[in-house]
Design an enzyme around this catalytic site. Structure first.
Site, PDB file in Angstrom:
ATOM      1  N   TYR A   1     -49.897 -20.584  13.157  1.00  0.00           N
ATOM      2  CA  TYR A   1     -48.411 -20.012  14.009  1.00  0.00           C
ATOM      3  C   TYR A   1     -48.444 -20.036  15.788  1.00  0.00           C
ATOM      4  CZ  TYR A   1     -46.612 -15.804  16.532  1.00  0.00           C
ATOM      5  OH  TYR A   1     -46.013 -14.695  16.781  1.00  0.00           O
TER       6      TYR A   1
ATOM      7  N   GLU B   1     -39.932 -18.045  16.307  1.00  0.00           N
ATOM      8  CA  GLU B   1     -41.469 -17.845  15.604  1.00  0.00           C
ATOM      9  C   GLU B   1     -41.702 -18.494  14.546  1.00  0.00           C
ATOM     10  OE1 GLU B   1     -42.175 -14.329  13.882  1.00  0.00           O
ATOM     11  OE2 GLU B   1     -44.358 -13.400  15.444  1.00  0.00           O
TER      12      GLU B   1
END
Ligand code: GDP
Ligand code: MN
Length: 425
Positions: A147, A236
């Protein structure tokens, strides 16, 4: 240059945030979100490695797109502006907004079920979001999912990079249960994200070898360049994946951009998809008005964030709740005020309208004109309570009095609020 930090949020955006902070929840978005397939294009422009992908607006287009991958397995992904698609479901029963498929025929069949249906995820609420397109991507089976995100740390007033080796669809749980698995790096504005820092982050994440570490560090720097140059508020990537064949790739992207930078990010902002936004907010925006939906029964017309907050408080103190706020800001004319009334009335819950204006730059007589026009032309049936103070107050009162309309006018905010609550019951 400090693009994303240097911009002041509009006053209405502050209202939205403040209202949220006060737990009165308004699902207000003041940032542009781009669809994944458009985000992928932008990432590629910055040289960021992603699986090859093709968008499709019909099942037939999806079928043709899938054929271009030469018989290899592909992934079909619903294009809606919300996270959690993988674990979501459609209103027609289909499970999952992301599917791994083997044949173009299967792709066509899934596209038929996805396009035109609504995808419901953790982030959309029960109503879901309409899926008007899908993206077909080469399936690059991940060996491991990471991530990475860039955003502004409001406390430090600097950009920050958040990274974790525990990426994938459960990152929210990781953040809650195992915060140590999240690496936060504050970024120096002068230096940007330098190669050494990027490399250190990649090293901590633990890729399978020095080559992958280098690829990841390079992606981090490019992502920061995009974040900085494009006035992004959020970049993101989840998952950032290392594929089984040892390549580091961005497999999903959620990009957000600062609405206040629209004038200098024209090619980003022209990609806005209004079908994914609240129609009343979109309509309000066309007139320079800011609309915030809440869940009480009093429609409120105010000017400015501070006054919206005060109005919320004083209504609550009197036992009432706003249904919505329309902030006319400082420059509205009578036509915009009329439009504001129309929008306030679109909510079935509105039982009374409360106009609370503190005239400064915004003149009370302009508001009064708009109120009178709106009341007549819209054939207003519900009670209207008005409190106008400040610039051109006397003129405004005269306009309301001369109109002969049944409008309850007050000088005192508390009395006005009490009346609004009473008539809304
Ligand atoms: P989200 O649920 O809205 O965040 O959608 P994602 O695009 O992140 O997809 C959810 C999951 O599907 C990811 O965590 C991956 O495991 C998988 N996935 C997404 N894109 C790809 C892809 O291009 N190839 C493969 N093999 N898997 C993918
Ligand atoms: Mn994702």
């Amino acid at each position: 240059m400090i693009p994303a930090l240097n911009t002041f949020r509009s006053r209405a955006a502050m209202t939205g945030r403040a209202l949220r902070a006060g737990n009165t929840f308004a699902s207000q978005k003041r940032f542009l979100s781009l669809h994944e397939y458009l985000s992928m294009d932008l990432l590629n422009k910055y040289g960021v490695n992603t699986p090859k992908s093709i968008p499709a607006k019909t099942p037939e287009e999806a079928f043709e797109a899938a054929k271009k991958f030469g018989g290899k397995p592909v992934v079909i992904k619903a294009q809606v502006l919300a996270g959690g698609r993988g674990k979501g479901h459609f209103d027609n029963g289909l499970k999952g907004g992301v599917h791994l498929v083997k044949t173009p025929e299967e792709v066509r069949d899934l596209a038929k079920q996805m396009i035109g249906a609504k995808l419901i995820t953790k982030q959309t609420g029960a109503a879901g979001r309409e899926c008007n397109a899908v993206m077909i991507a080469e399936a690059r089976p991940p060996k491991k999912e990471y991530y990475v995100a860039l955003l502004n740390d409001r406390v430090k007033q600097l950009p920050a990079m958040i990274a974790s080796s525990e990426g994938g669809t459960s990152i929210e749980e990781v953040a809650a249960e195992n915060p140590d698995a999240i690496i936060t790096t504050t970024i120096d504005l002068e230096k940007g994200l330098d190669a050494q820092t990027a490399q250190q982050i990649a090293h901590k994440l633990g890729f399978s070898g020095p080559e992958q570490e280098k690829q990841a560090a390079d992606i981090f720097q490019k992502l920061y360049k995009l974040f900085d140059e494009r006035d992004a508020t959020q970049v993101e990537i989840n998952p950032l994946a290392e594929s089984q064949d040892g390549e580091v790739l961005c497999m999903d992207a959620k990009l957000g951009f600062d609405d206040n930078a629209d004038f200098r990010q024209i090619d980003v902002f022209k990609q806005r998809d209004l079908t994914q936004e609240d129609p009343i907010e979109v309509e309000a925006g066309k007139y320079g008005l800011n609309f915030i939906k809440l869940d009480g029964n009093i429609g409120c017309l105010v000017n400015g964030a501070g006054l919206a907050m005060a109005t919320l408080d004083v209504l609550s103190l009197n036992g009432g709740q706003p249904a919505n706020f329309l902030d006319v800001g400082g420059g509205a004319n009578a036509a915009a005020v009329k439009k504001a009334f129309e929008l306030l009335l679109q909510s079935k819950d509105v039982r009374a309208i409360f106009v609370n204006i503190f005239g400064g730059i915004m003149r009370c007589d302009v508001i009064a004109d708009g109120i009178v026009q709106a009341t007549k032309e819209l054939d207003l049936k519900i009670p209207l309570v008005v409190r106008l103070q400040g610039t051109k107050e006397q003129e405004a009162k005269k306009i309301i009095k001369d109109s002969g309309l049944k409008i309850a006018a007050f000088d005192d905010l508390d009395q006005a609020a009490a009346k609004a609550v009473e008539v809304a019951k």
